[in-house]
Design a protein around this motif. Structure first.
Motif: not given
Ligand code: PRP
Ligand code: URA
Ligand code: MG
Length: 211
Positions: A78, A201, A203
């Motif tokens: 993503r 993170d 994404g």
């Protein structure tokens, strides 16, 4: 493999806000977009061009235009999707392919869940986009697939890299025409495979936790 760390005060400034845990998703996406455009300027230094004749209002002259075959830009879903607009803004003639990849957070092994790009990449310059180069598993697998399809020049644009991931790429992709362009090589990976100091993170910070 060539490694290029872009050393520029605007890059450092934007990266600092991106790292800050108080930065919300909308601001994070905007900053990632802006940072990619700055990195893209360096990443496209060797983009292929050809000579073209034009006329200015004053006189005929020669210039350059981006060559065919068109470069291919491949965001790794993503998080790499958040880098696409910033890249194609500078490379308007590029074609776009997609790779969906996910890292198993227990084993840290990468797997591919979606592939949509030309089978034959012979003679193509390819720009792979992923904000994080951590263990290197994701980018090594992605780039091996591009080279298997015939790509003869691959540039990975990443916001942050870990030294461990850079080393893995150097080892696994030795002798291949690969360049990594990044805003920073951070200190290390932690026991969970996250980049330190990193930004968390990527994404999740862009799109939410997807749970
Ligand atoms: O270098 P590695 O150790 O392979 O890790 C890096 C990968 O991890 C993240 O993706 P993630 O698996 O979290 O997927 P997402 O973008 O869907 O969140 C990141 O965007 C890279 O693709
Ligand atoms: O620090 C890290 C490592 C892998 N993937 C991320 O999104 N962040
Ligand atoms: Mg993720």
């Amino acid at each position: 493999m060539r490694l290029h760390v872009v050393d520029h005060p605007l890059v450092a400034h934007k990266l600092t806000t991106l790292r800050d845990k108080r930065t919300d998703s909308a601001t994070f996406r905007r900053l990632a977009d802006e940072l990619v455009t700055l990195l893209a300027y360096e990443a496209t230094r060797d983009v292929r061009t050809e000579q073209v004749d034009i006329e200015t209002p004053v006189t005929p002259t020669t210039g350059v235009k981006l060559s065919y075959p068109r470069p291919l830009v491949v965001p790794i879903l993503r998080a790499g999707l958040g880098m696409l607009d910033g890249m194609v803004r500078l490379l308007p003639t590029a074609e776009v392919g997609f790779l969906g990849m996910i890292r198993n957070e227990e084993t840290l092994e990468a797997s591919t869940y979606a592939t949509r790009m030309p089978e034959d990449l012979s003679g193509r310059q390819v720009y792979v986009l992923d904000p994080m180069l951590a263990t290197g598993g994701t980018l090594v697998a992605a780039i091996q697939e591009l080279i298997k399809r015939g790509a003869d020049d691959v540039t990975a644009v990443v916001l942050l890299a870990a030294p461990e991931g850079v080393e893995v790429m150097e080892r696994e992709l030795a002798g291949t025409p690969v360049t990594v362009v990044t805003a920073s090589v951070d200190e290390r990976l932690n026991e969970n495979g996250y980049i330190v100091p990193g930004l968390g993170d990527a994404g999740d910070r862009m799109y939410g936790s997807a749970e």
